[in-house]
Structure formats: structure tokens, C-alpha cells
Write a protein that holds these residues in place. Structure first.
Motif, PDB file in Angstrom:
ATOM      1  N   ASN A  47      13.236  -1.481 -10.016  1.00 19.59           N
ATOM      2  CA  ASN A  47      11.879  -2.280  -9.632  1.00 19.59           C
ATOM      3  C   ASN A  47      10.915  -1.813  -9.900  1.00 19.59           C
ATOM      4  N   ASP A  48      10.569  -1.196 -11.354  1.00 20.00           N
ATOM      5  CA  ASP A  48       9.258  -0.445 -11.551  1.00 20.00           C
ATOM      6  C   ASP A  48       8.007  -1.548 -11.652  1.00 20.00           C
ATOM      7  N   GLU A  49       7.017  -1.271 -11.028  1.00 13.30           N
ATOM      8  CA  GLU A  49       5.895  -2.080 -11.076  1.00 13.30           C
ATOM      9  C   GLU A  49       4.595  -1.376 -10.678  1.00 13.30           C
ATOM     10  N   PRO A  50       3.381  -2.045 -11.259  1.00 12.98           N
ATOM     11  CA  PRO A  50       2.314  -1.248 -10.961  1.00 12.98           C
ATOM     12  C   PRO A  50       1.672  -1.359  -9.698  1.00 12.98           C
ATOM     13  N   LEU A  51       1.010  -0.400  -9.223  1.00 11.49           N
ATOM     14  CA  LEU A  51       0.678  -0.562  -7.852  1.00 11.49           C
ATOM     15  C   LEU A  51      -0.958  -0.797  -7.670  1.00 11.49           C
ATOM     16  N   ARG A  52      -1.383  -1.206  -6.548  1.00  9.85           N
ATOM     17  CA  ARG A  52      -2.727  -1.862  -6.380  1.00  9.85           C
ATOM     18  C   ARG A  52      -3.333  -0.976  -5.480  1.00  9.85           C
ATOM     19  N   GLY A  53      -4.807  -1.349  -5.259  1.00  6.20           N
ATOM     20  CA  GLY A  53      -5.454  -0.668  -4.014  1.00  6.20           C
ATOM     21  C   GLY A  53      -5.790   0.635  -4.233  1.00  6.20           C
ATOM     22  N   ASP A  54      -5.550   1.660  -3.595  1.00  7.48           N
ATOM     23  CA  ASP A  54      -5.951   3.413  -3.702  1.00  7.48           C
ATOM     24  C   ASP A  54      -5.144   3.658  -4.957  1.00  7.48           C
ATOM     25  N   TRP A  55      -4.021   3.259  -5.155  1.00  6.87           N
ATOM     26  CA  TRP A  55      -2.901   3.586  -6.031  1.00  6.87           C
ATOM     27  C   TRP A  55      -3.106   3.068  -7.426  1.00  6.87           C
ATOM     28  N   LYS A  56      -4.301   2.231  -7.650  1.00 11.36           N
ATOM     29  CA  LYS A  56      -4.367   1.439  -8.934  1.00 11.36           C
ATOM     30  C   LYS A  56      -4.351   2.447 -10.324  1.00 11.36           C
ATOM     31  N   GLY A  57      -3.604   2.110 -11.026  1.00  8.57           N
ATOM     32  CA  GLY A  57      -3.416   2.975 -12.180  1.00  8.57           C
ATOM     33  C   GLY A  57      -2.262   3.812 -12.343  1.00  8.57           C
ATOM     34  N   TYR A  58      -1.480   3.702 -11.003  1.00 12.64           N
ATOM     35  CA  TYR A  58      -0.239   4.210 -10.865  1.00 12.64           C
ATOM     36  C   TYR A  58       0.940   3.251 -10.928  1.00 12.64           C
ATOM     37  N   ARG A  59       2.286   3.797 -11.224  1.00 11.62           N
ATOM     38  CA  ARG A  59       3.282   2.821 -11.307  1.00 11.62           C
ATOM     39  C   ARG A  59       4.269   3.369  -9.937  1.00 11.62           C
ATOM     40  N   SER A  60       5.172   2.363  -9.537  1.00  4.71           N
ATOM     41  CA  SER A  60       6.270   2.887  -8.554  1.00  4.71           C
ATOM     42  C   SER A  60       7.627   2.650  -9.197  1.00  4.71           C
ATOM     43  N   SER A  61       8.584   3.337  -8.985  1.00  5.88           N
ATOM     44  CA  SER A  61      10.171   2.865  -9.181  1.00  5.88           C
ATOM     45  C   SER A  61      10.604   3.153  -7.889  1.00  5.88           C
ATOM     46  N   ARG A  62      11.854   2.309  -7.671  1.00  2.57           N
ATOM     47  CA  ARG A  62      12.481   2.541  -6.542  1.00  2.57           C
ATOM     48  C   ARG A  62      13.738   3.403  -6.665  1.00  2.57           C
TER      49      ARG A  62
END
Length: 93
Positions: A47-62
Motif C-alpha cells: 500500500n505504497d502512497e505519498p504522505l501529506r501535511g508535515d510529511w509532504k515529500g515522503y512516502r509510506s509503505s505498509r
């Protein structure tokens, strides 16, 4: 071939993580080192996705329902910087 750089705090976070998370993280690293973040999109369980808010520019993987990898792509197609492995806590530290 992609290079994966782990922040020094990741080693401490992995020490306290369950074994199934460690195994899934090793699989994640293998996929990223061979085919980059594009390879993660082919496997829905991450479920790889871009992050928003304070983490803009980063991505998250589950890694599981609880654990996530937070990472950033640096210098397009060269370096993946793993910033955090968290029990689903996205607050900046």
C-alpha cells in the motif's frame, strides 16, 4: 540498482520490532534495491502512497496493519532514504 540509506534511528526501531516485521522489511528492501519504488506499486500489500501535511515529500509503505516505513526518494532513481519505521505514528520527531 537502487541504494537504500537507513537513518541511524532505524536500527533501534528494528530492535524493538517483532520478527515478522523484520522479515517484511527485508523483503521491502530487496524489492526496492532491485526495482525501486515502482516495484512496490506492483505489490498491493505494501500500500505504497505519498504522505501529506508535515510529511509532504515522503512516502509510506505498509509492513503490517500497525507498522509503516516512511521513506524519501532522493535524486530520482538513485537513493531511497528510510527515515522511520513506526507503529503508525506519523508525528514528526
Amino acid at each position: 540498482m537502487w541504494i537504500i540509506y537507513e537513518h541511524r534511528r532505524v536500527a533501534r526501531q528494528l530492535n524493538s520490532a517483532p520478527n515478522d516485521i523484520l522479515k517484511k522489511y527485508e523483503i521491502w528492501k530487496d524489492i526496492v534495491s532491485v526495482s525501486g519504488p515502482e516495484g512496490l506499486k506492483l505489490i498491493r500489500s505494501f500500500n505504497d502512497e505519498p504522505l501529506r501535511g508535515d510529511w509532504k515529500g515522503y512516502r509510506s509503505s505498509r509492513l503490517s496493519l500497525k507498522y509503516r516505513i516512511i521513506y524519501k526518494i532522493v535524486r530520482n532513481e538513485v537513493l531511497v532514504q528510510v527515515v522511520n519505521i513506526t507503529a503508525h505514528d506519523y508525528r514528526r520527531k
